[in-house]
Design an enzyme around this catalytic site. Structure first.
Site, PDB file in Angstrom:
ATOM      1  N   LYS A 159      45.517  18.871 -16.230  1.00 15.68           N
ATOM      2  CA  LYS A 159      44.438  19.912 -16.759  1.00 15.68           C
ATOM      3  C   LYS A 159      43.083  19.765 -16.238  1.00 15.68           C
ATOM      4  O   LYS A 159      42.814  18.553 -15.282  1.00 15.68           O
ATOM      5  CB  LYS A 159      44.261  19.723 -18.321  1.00 15.68           C
ATOM      6  CG  LYS A 159      45.383  20.191 -19.000  1.00 15.68           C
ATOM      7  CD  LYS A 159      45.365  20.412 -20.442  1.00 15.68           C
ATOM      8  CE  LYS A 159      46.498  21.032 -20.946  1.00 15.68           C
ATOM      9  NZ  LYS A 159      46.587  20.913 -22.564  1.00 15.68           N
TER      10      LYS A 159
ATOM     11  N   ARG B  97      52.450  14.961 -23.546  1.00 11.99           N
ATOM     12  CA  ARG B  97      53.111  16.255 -22.866  1.00 11.99           C
ATOM     13  C   ARG B  97      53.011  16.162 -21.399  1.00 11.99           C
ATOM     14  O   ARG B  97      51.766  16.412 -20.997  1.00 11.99           O
ATOM     15  CB  ARG B  97      53.079  17.486 -23.696  1.00 11.99           C
ATOM     16  CG  ARG B  97      53.662  18.609 -23.217  1.00 11.99           C
ATOM     17  CD  ARG B  97      52.991  19.630 -24.194  1.00 11.99           C
ATOM     18  NE  ARG B  97      53.607  21.371 -23.480  1.00 11.99           N
ATOM     19  CZ  ARG B  97      53.136  21.796 -22.463  1.00 11.99           C
ATOM     20  NH1 ARG B  97      52.079  21.533 -21.887  1.00 11.99           N
ATOM     21  NH2 ARG B  97      53.687  23.065 -22.295  1.00 11.99           N
TER      22      ARG B  97
HETATM   23  N1  PMM Z   1      49.083  22.675 -23.448  1.00 11.90           N
HETATM   24  C1  PMM Z   1      49.425  23.732 -22.730  1.00 11.90           C
HETATM   25  C2  PMM Z   1      50.726  24.130 -23.249  1.00 11.90           C
HETATM   26  N2  PMM Z   1      51.239  23.720 -24.479  1.00 11.90           N
HETATM   27  N3  PMM Z   1      51.241  22.400 -26.049  1.00 11.90           N
HETATM   28  C3  PMM Z   1      50.595  21.319 -26.693  1.00 11.90           C
HETATM   29  N4  PMM Z   1      51.073  20.569 -27.901  1.00 11.90           N
HETATM   30  N5  PMM Z   1      49.588  20.409 -26.213  1.00 11.90           N
HETATM   31  C4  PMM Z   1      49.110  20.830 -25.253  1.00 11.90           C
HETATM   32  O1  PMM Z   1      47.794  20.304 -24.656  1.00 11.90           O
HETATM   33  C5  PMM Z   1      49.608  21.841 -24.254  1.00 11.90           C
HETATM   34  C6  PMM Z   1      50.739  22.645 -25.201  1.00 11.90           C
HETATM   35  C7  PMM Z   1      48.949  24.060 -21.365  1.00 11.90           C
HETATM   36  O2  PMM Z   1      49.415  23.312 -20.562  1.00 11.90           O
HETATM   37  P1  PMM Z   1      50.649  23.860 -19.408  1.00 11.90           P
HETATM   38  O3  PMM Z   1      50.331  25.499 -18.961  1.00 11.90           O
HETATM   39  O4  PMM Z   1      50.733  22.804 -18.103  1.00 11.90           O
HETATM   40  O5  PMM Z   1      52.086  24.002 -19.971  1.00 11.90           O
END
Ligand code: PMM
Length: 297
Positions: free
Chosen positions: A233, A273
């Protein structure tokens, strides 16, 4: 000889995971599988069903405890996709991975997608809106009886940056997640199945993300396991930037992400994650060993 992981469970300081999830005695690692053309760091890479399934199997082979399948980008400014498109992107992937024995979660804001994914074998619903985007979500997960990740969220992706204003970010996020818990309880969601997430990068500026990471101990007082989604991020890219240089690009943030995974695990996160599973798995193993030996001194 027992490994650190097999020897650690009883002494581990990680919070107890909700029923229905793996319990390796360390922070879990959730591998990210975005079946989207436009996610911020891996958009378009696994947009095809076959490629996505192969990537999911690869993540599981690398040691992911859970593979998180998402069909709609949540990056700042992203436009929503229609339900049929999200179902078409996610469900075949969920079904195939579940059939192969992978623990799958579905990353969705929408109750119909959550329901279809659970029917296809998903064991966890990951909702970045904590039920705020779709009023039917809480009832859906309550009746599905699966663990539910409720993330701190203030607004849809296209307008989230406008909502990055806080008095004191840890106190505000704690209070807003407390309100989410209240609503979920009213809708019949079993508290023992709820995981909370501070929502790094969602209506947050880098200083908010760092303050929340440093304040995970306070968030744990809500009494639920915490999931931390820091991977690649912006706050990581900004922290890596040399003085005067721009942010380090997303694809070059995995080593730093693993460092953040270790910090989160030491602070008591139950799951991280991430895109790069191998690096974060090593990192949370180091965290488990550290916490184990810290507890003995
Ligand atoms: N961040 C993204 C997508 N899904 N789910 C949870 N639980 N927590 C997060 O911080 C989160 C998520 C965005 O990141 P990506 O686009 O790399 O998936």
């Amino acid at each position: 000889m027992p490994t650190m992981e097999s020897a650690a469970p009883e002494r581990s300081r990680t919070p107890t995971p909700p029923e229905g999830l793996p319990r390796p005695g360390r922070c879990l690692v959730m591998g990210i599988l975005n079946v989207t053309p436009d996610s911020f760091s891996d958009g378009g890479v696994y947009a095809d069903t076959r490629q996505a399934i192969d990537r999911g199997l690869e993540l599981a082979g690398q040691g992911a405890d859970i593979v998180d399948v998402g069909g709609e980008s949540t990056r700042p400014g992203a436009r929503p996709v229609c339900l049929d498109e999200e179902l078409a992107r996610t469900i075949p992937v969920v079904r195939e991975l579940a059939r192969a024995g992978v623990w799958v979660s579905v990353d969705t804001l929408h109750a119909p997608v959550a329901r279809a994914a659970v029917e296809a074998g998903a064991r966890l619903v990951n909702d970045v809106s904590g039920g705020l985007a779709d009023p039917a979500m809480a009832r859906t997960v309550a009746s599905a009886g699966v663990p539910y990740v409720a993330m701190h969220w203030r607004a849809p992706s296209r307008e989230m940056d406008r909502h990055a204003r806080y008095g004191e970010v840890v106190a505000d996020v704690t209070a807003e997640l407390g309100a989410v818990l209240h609503r979920l309880a009213e809708e019949g969601v079993d508290p023992a199945r709820i995981v909370l997430d501070p929502g790094l990068g969602f209506s947050k500026r880098p200083e908010h993300d760092w303050t929340l990471l440093a304040g995970l101990g306070s968030l744990r007082k809500l009494g639920h396991p915490l999931l931390v989604g820091a991977s690649r991020k912006r706050f990581i890219g900004a922290a890596l930037a040399e003085r005067g240089a721009g942010e380090v690009p997303p694809g070059e943030r995995d080593v730093a992400t693993a460092a953040v995974s270790a910090l989160a695990a030491v602070a008591g996160a139950f799951c991280v994650r991430v895109h790069d599973v191998r690096a974060s798995l090593d990192a949370v193993r180091m965290a488990a060993a550290y916490v184990e030996f810290r507890g003995r001194t």
